[in-house]
Design an enzyme around this catalytic site. Sequence first.
Site, short mmCIF file in Angstrom:
data_model
loop_
_atom_site.label_atom_id
_atom_site.label_comp_id
_atom_site.label_asym_id
_atom_site.label_seq_id
_atom_site.Cartn_x
_atom_site.Cartn_y
_atom_site.Cartn_z
CG HIS A 1 43.77 32.35 -27.04
ND1 HIS A 1 44.09 31.05 -27.19
CD2 HIS A 1 44.10 33.10 -28.06
CE1 HIS A 1 44.70 30.94 -28.44
NE2 HIS A 1 44.92 32.28 -28.67
CD GLU A 2 43.26 36.74 -28.78
OE1 GLU A 2 44.20 37.28 -28.94
OE2 GLU A 2 42.76 35.91 -29.65
CG HIS B 1 48.01 35.83 -27.69
ND1 HIS B 1 49.23 34.98 -28.01
CD2 HIS B 1 46.96 35.33 -28.37
CE1 HIS B 1 48.82 33.94 -28.97
NE2 HIS B 1 47.52 34.03 -28.92
CG HIS C 1 54.02 35.72 -23.78
ND1 HIS C 1 54.16 34.84 -24.76
CD2 HIS C 1 55.37 35.90 -23.43
CE1 HIS C 1 55.33 34.33 -24.61
NE2 HIS C 1 55.96 34.89 -23.98
#
Length: 599
Positions: free
Chosen positions: A392-393, A396, A399
């Site tokens: 998940h991180e 981020h 991105h």
Amino acid sequence: MSKTHELPNRNEVKLEDTWDLTSIFESDASWDQEFEAVSEAMSEIEGLKGNITKSDISLLESLKLRDSLTHRLELLYVYAHLRFDTDTTDATYQNMNGKIMSLVSKFSAAFSFFNTEILSANEQTVRGYLDAHEALALYKHEFDILFKNRPHILSDKEERIMASMGEVMSTPSQVFGMINNADIKFPDVTNDEGEKVPLSHGRFGLLLESKNRDVRKEAFYGMYDTFSNLNNTLASTLNGQVKAHNVSANLRNFDSARHAALFGNHIDESVFDALLKGIHDNIGLMHDYVDLRKDVLKLDDIEMYDIYVPMIEDVDLKFTYEEAQEIILDALAVLGDEYHAVLKRAFTERWIDVRENKGKRSGAYSSGVYGTHPYILMNWQDNVDNLFTLAHELGHSVHSYFTRKYQPFIYGDYSIFLAEVASTTNENLLLNYLLDQYEDEKVRAYLLNHYLDSVKGTVFRQTQFAEFEHMIHVKDQEGTPLTADTLNTMYYELNKFYYGEAISTDAIKYEWSRIPHFYYNYYVYQYATGFSAATLFSETIYNGGDVEPYLNFLKAGSHQYPIDVLKLAGVDMTESTAVDTTLETFGKRLKELRTLIVK
């Protein structure tokens, strides 16, 4: 006797498990020097007043000064907060963090005149500057956004009044916060060990996951009986906050509070409506989920305190951090070589602070600014949850990396509306990968349950909150008093729609009174839209679709409106396609889980 495991001190953590911040500042002394230099440079701001739009050159120089100081402040801030978060007991970094927060506030106050002065100028003159000067052309989208706000900008006197009323209009939220976090008194309840323990917000969630139904029931009624005693008071605080939203929107010439809130993020209201339509059209899937819970838990009747207990026993899946890296690299290989190369850099160039240590901030996050690595904080534990958290991180961070690599500074970020798309796409791709790896029925059931509970909590539940939030704002706008009875009835009926007639737990009607998100002004719907967009991306990519549109989305930053960024990548959030795809996937996995665990 076994020895109690103690967390290491920060200086005892292996260097390779810590992030390398020397690329931001070589040392704390370098940070101190830059802090003094920026503090001194801020004196130049005063000279901009009255001169910003005198000519194209003065406008360009003003924007350059703003951007330069902003970027330098960001670098100071991110270094300080990353240092502080790895050891919050360190007085040096406590002081450093406090100093930069103070300087940021000073900067914001010093620059408060900037946009107002530009808006007071002739728009055609300013647009002429943008057309005539090549270097200013870069700012056209920024100025489109600024001028789009013009109908909602008031006179100087009115703006000062609105600013002075800000604290007053936030009072209902502050009162709720004090009641909910400080003054409220919960009863003692029984835990799984048969001990009486004080109920709290944090303990409530754990107790609702208990296998013992009596424990769940006692915690549930302990929570909502407490809130029932505050029913009228909390109806008053929520009513006050809703009125503040509606009055502010009206004064700024918006059609409604929803119009005002979504306008601020450049989101058309059709996006909100499309989300509700997608959920309403597929609400039967949530009822099927409730029925599966009832069958798995072998209940004659199912209540709201049965919705959070895991349907599947924990599976002993353990992954070291090193194993997790390999799994994530394999799972996300479908995103292509360029993406893969950034993941490897994250692992090898110390972008990640891995281990827990004394004084380290809990949880996980991705952080960084233009010109820095997109750092990740973890507190690694060898389990499935941490595997998904790391993926998940990294979503981020990649991105952020692509955004900053391919966009200029002023567009080197992305809207909050888009913030959870990349992170959730990674989680979905990881889930697909793991389901392909494991044939064991217990493991598959555990992974499917993990996914279904995520959709239940992020898509269905957050949409329920968003719908209730919209309903109460409309009621107030129509002149209907938001009394405790009105709020209770509205929430109970909406809850019944979402979870089905099988659940009739009367006390759930008080749940609205403990949800802080209802004071946030149309924020929560973005959890559901972000998850839905991510599902459409991940399912397309997993099934062999072109990855290039998704990579272009990651590189787009804020140089276009967020809805347009998604649309160019093939995801139109003004339609319900993304939500429909999410719920179609939910339905398939719900059916598979039923097959696996209901014999």
